[in-house]
Design a protein around this motif. Structure first.
Motif, PDB file in Angstrom:
ATOM      1  N   THR A   6      26.642   2.918   2.996  1.00  0.00           N
ATOM      2  CA  THR A   6      25.326   2.781   2.371  1.00  0.00           C
ATOM      3  C   THR A   6      24.633   1.552   2.929  1.00  0.00           C
ATOM      4  O   THR A   6      25.176   0.442   2.866  1.00  0.00           O
ATOM      5  CB  THR A   6      25.445   2.672   0.842  1.00  0.00           C
ATOM      6  N   THR A   7      23.468   1.758   3.498  1.00  0.00           N
ATOM      7  CA  THR A   7      22.673   0.668   4.071  1.00  0.00           C
ATOM      8  C   THR A   7      21.477   0.398   3.171  1.00  0.00           C
ATOM      9  O   THR A   7      20.710   1.322   2.879  1.00  0.00           O
ATOM     10  CB  THR A   7      22.175   1.041   5.480  1.00  0.00           C
ATOM     11  N   PRO A   8      21.299  -0.838   2.711  1.00  0.00           N
ATOM     12  CA  PRO A   8      20.110  -1.126   1.888  1.00  0.00           C
ATOM     13  C   PRO A   8      18.831  -0.796   2.650  1.00  0.00           C
ATOM     14  O   PRO A   8      18.695  -1.143   3.826  1.00  0.00           O
ATOM     15  CB  PRO A   8      20.236  -2.628   1.614  1.00  0.00           C
ATOM     16  N   ILE A   9      17.923  -0.115   1.981  1.00  0.00           N
ATOM     17  CA  ILE A   9      16.625   0.183   2.589  1.00  0.00           C
ATOM     18  C   ILE A   9      15.730  -1.021   2.382  1.00  0.00           C
ATOM     19  O   ILE A   9      15.384  -1.379   1.253  1.00  0.00           O
ATOM     20  CB  ILE A   9      15.997   1.446   1.978  1.00  0.00           C
ATOM     21  N   THR A  10      15.374  -1.664   3.473  1.00  0.00           N
ATOM     22  CA  THR A  10      14.530  -2.849   3.433  1.00  0.00           C
ATOM     23  C   THR A  10      13.290  -2.623   4.284  1.00  0.00           C
ATOM     24  O   THR A  10      13.211  -1.652   5.051  1.00  0.00           O
ATOM     25  CB  THR A  10      15.293  -4.077   3.971  1.00  0.00           C
ATOM     26  N   ALA A  11      12.336  -3.530   4.163  1.00  0.00           N
ATOM     27  CA  ALA A  11      11.110  -3.420   4.954  1.00  0.00           C
ATOM     28  C   ALA A  11      11.407  -3.404   6.449  1.00  0.00           C
ATOM     29  O   ALA A  11      10.643  -2.842   7.236  1.00  0.00           O
ATOM     30  CB  ALA A  11      10.162  -4.563   4.609  1.00  0.00           C
ATOM     31  N   GLU A  12      12.526  -3.993   6.862  1.00  0.00           N
ATOM     32  CA  GLU A  12      12.890  -4.047   8.277  1.00  0.00           C
ATOM     33  C   GLU A  12      13.137  -2.655   8.852  1.00  0.00           C
ATOM     34  O   GLU A  12      12.975  -2.440  10.058  1.00  0.00           O
ATOM     35  CB  GLU A  12      14.142  -4.917   8.438  1.00  0.00           C
ATOM     36  N   LEU A  13      13.510  -1.708   7.991  1.00  0.00           N
ATOM     37  CA  LEU A  13      13.787  -0.348   8.449  1.00  0.00           C
ATOM     38  C   LEU A  13      12.579   0.562   8.352  1.00  0.00           C
ATOM     39  O   LEU A  13      12.644   1.721   8.782  1.00  0.00           O
ATOM     40  CB  LEU A  13      14.933   0.264   7.641  1.00  0.00           C
ATOM     41  N   ILE A  14      11.485   0.090   7.767  1.00  0.00           N
ATOM     42  CA  ILE A  14      10.334   0.938   7.492  1.00  0.00           C
ATOM     43  C   ILE A  14       9.197   0.599   8.439  1.00  0.00           C
ATOM     44  O   ILE A  14       8.809  -0.557   8.580  1.00  0.00           O
ATOM     45  CB  ILE A  14       9.884   0.775   6.022  1.00  0.00           C
ATOM     46  N   ARG A  15       8.659   1.612   9.083  1.00  0.00           N
ATOM     47  CA  ARG A  15       7.517   1.446   9.987  1.00  0.00           C
ATOM     48  C   ARG A  15       6.327   2.235   9.450  1.00  0.00           C
ATOM     49  O   ARG A  15       6.489   3.275   8.827  1.00  0.00           O
ATOM     50  CB  ARG A  15       7.866   1.920  11.393  1.00  0.00           C
ATOM     51  N   GLY A  16       5.129   1.713   9.727  1.00  0.00           N
ATOM     52  CA  GLY A  16       3.917   2.434   9.367  1.00  0.00           C
ATOM     53  C   GLY A  16       3.355   2.095   8.006  1.00  0.00           C
ATOM     54  O   GLY A  16       2.304   2.625   7.641  1.00  0.00           O
ATOM     55  N   ALA A  17       4.026   1.237   7.241  1.00  0.00           N
ATOM     56  CA  ALA A  17       3.530   0.847   5.922  1.00  0.00           C
ATOM     57  C   ALA A  17       2.909  -0.537   5.989  1.00  0.00           C
ATOM     58  O   ALA A  17       3.317  -1.381   6.790  1.00  0.00           O
ATOM     59  CB  ALA A  17       4.654   0.861   4.900  1.00  0.00           C
ATOM     60  N   SER A  18       1.925  -0.774   5.113  1.00  0.00           N
ATOM     61  CA  SER A  18       1.345  -2.107   5.013  1.00  0.00           C
ATOM     62  C   SER A  18       2.283  -3.047   4.269  1.00  0.00           C
ATOM     63  O   SER A  18       2.457  -4.203   4.639  1.00  0.00           O
ATOM     64  CB  SER A  18      -0.005  -2.030   4.291  1.00  0.00           C
ATOM     65  N   GLU A  19       2.892  -2.535   3.205  1.00  0.00           N
ATOM     66  CA  GLU A  19       3.872  -3.299   2.448  1.00  0.00           C
ATOM     67  C   GLU A  19       4.691  -2.332   1.614  1.00  0.00           C
ATOM     68  O   GLU A  19       4.364  -1.141   1.513  1.00  0.00           O
ATOM     69  CB  GLU A  19       3.195  -4.344   1.554  1.00  0.00           C
TER      70      GLU A  19
END
Length: 396
Positions: A6-19
């Motif tokens: 299980t990998t924590p979902i963080t902003a580092e893994l997310i592209r295309g979002a403002s926040e």
């Protein structure tokens, strides 16, 4: 049997979002920042900016199996059949490899006659992808473009590391529901997503269904975003919401572009006018649901204005195209990085004869592909506005 990591979902893994917003269940991607969201009480805007069009989870891994837990918030319309669940697209090394959806979720039931909304809560669900090659690969999971998605947990059978998309130039695009992806087949097949893939760029999609209204907070969001290339598609929402006249439109466009230029003084900036839409070519808004079609169980749109009202400054698509072309020509005399694209070059009257707009307003999946091909050919190739794009990202 898989041994899950299980990998924590963080902003580092997310592209295309403002926040991203931390919720009780997980992370909710937003395409407008909190400061912008706070400046509009419009529930339509709140709904669409939280629908993650163009947002994806990006990582590198040798995993052969992936599971994503998510909580969807979906729309249904009273008296009409349920809408299909939103699609998750799995992109492996740049190619669409698999698709899935998430069961359960919350439901917003909308009465189009009264505007009333009934919210029902539901459970989290899981989308699974298996049988992937046992080799190091770039993975993108494109989130549904048409339903809000809270990201809860990511599991794989091998470790993951953040993706490598940062080496590509970033294209920041703003537009209406057509750019948002209405009636596209899946999130990676909206016309901006397909055009970005053809152009070899990283997409940030600020297409906001019903909400491309020259709002100052949207201009500031574009101003403050990291981008190498910027485009703004202006017109259809201004007509079908009937929010302004020509007198207000012209300075509003100048102000919108001025604000973008405050943060991106030399970034290639492309202004795109509306595609062909017969109901609003010469008839002003407001637009409305066709009640006769609703009684037949169909969603159709119609224009309720009077063509004679153009004399009083009411906007139509033809008027907007003429004025946008004039504005860009005027500004380009002192802004050599400003460009114009006529929306009719993406979808015109002949295209409507071949691929009509199913609801009189939004293009179908085939038309999204046609628009993407034409945009890529006219903008990313040859002498197009973005053809000579650089690789240095402009940040504030």
């Amino acid at each position: 049997m898989n041994t899950w990591i299980t990998t924590p979902i963080t902003a580092e893994l997310i592209r295309g979002a403002s926040e991203v917003e931390r919720t009780e269940r997980g992370l909710l991607p937003h395409r407008l920042p909190a400061r912008a969201r706070a400046q509009s009480p419009d529930p339509q805007l709140a709904m669409v900016e939280a629908q993650p069009s163009g947002v994806r989870i990006s990582f590198r891994t040798r995993a052969t199996a992936i599971e994503l837990d998510a909580l969807a918030t979906r729309r249904t319309y009273a008296g009409l059949p349920p809408r299909p669940h939103g699609v998750y697209d799995l992109i492996v090394d740049g190619r669409l490899t698999d698709q899935g959806d998430v069961p359960g979720g919350n439901t917003l039931s909308i009465d189009m006659a009264t505007g009333a909304v009934d919210r029902q809560t539901g459970p989290m669900g899981t989308v699974s992808f298996t049988g992937l090659p046992d080799s190091l690969k770039d993975i993108e999971i494109w989130l549904p473009h048409n339903e809000a998605t809270e990201l809860v947990a990511l599991r794989t059978d091998a470790p993951v590391a953040p993706g490598t998309g940062d080496s590509r130039p970033t294209w920041l695009h703003h537009g209406s529901s057509i750019s948002h992806g209405s009636d596209a087949a899946s999130p990676s097949t909206t016309w901006p997503a397909l055009a970005a893939a053809r152009g070899g760029v990283e997409l940030i999609n600020l297409g906001l269904g019903g909400s491309a209204l020259l709002d100052p907070f949207t201009a500031r969001t574009l101003r403050d975003a990291a981008a190498d290339l910027i485009s703004v598609k202006i017109g259809i929402n201004l007509v079908n919401t009937d929010v302004m006249r020509l007198r207000a439109f012209t300075p509003a466009v100048h102000g919108f572009l001025d604000t973008i230029r405050d943060g991106h003084p030399t970034t290639p900036l492309l202004v795109v006018s509306p595609i062909y839409c017969p109901i609003h070519e010469d008839t002003p808004g407001p637009g409305a649901f066709d009640l006769e079609a609703l009684r037949r169980g169909q969603i159709q749109f119609t224009a309720t204005g009077d063509p004679a009202e153009r004399a009083a400054g009411k906007l139509t698509l033809r008027v907007i195209r003429q004025e946008l072309a004039r504005i860009v020509t005027q500004r380009a005399a002192t802004d050599p990085h400003l460009y114009y694209l006529d929306g009719l070059d993406l979808y015109g009257e002949a295209d409507f004869a071949e691929h009509p707009l199913p609801d009189q307003l939004h293009p179908d999946a085939a038309t999204h592909r046609r628009m993407a091909e034409r945009f890529a050919r006219r903008v990313f190739a040859g002498h197009g506005a973005f053809a000579a794009h650089g690789t240095r990202r402009v940040r504030r």
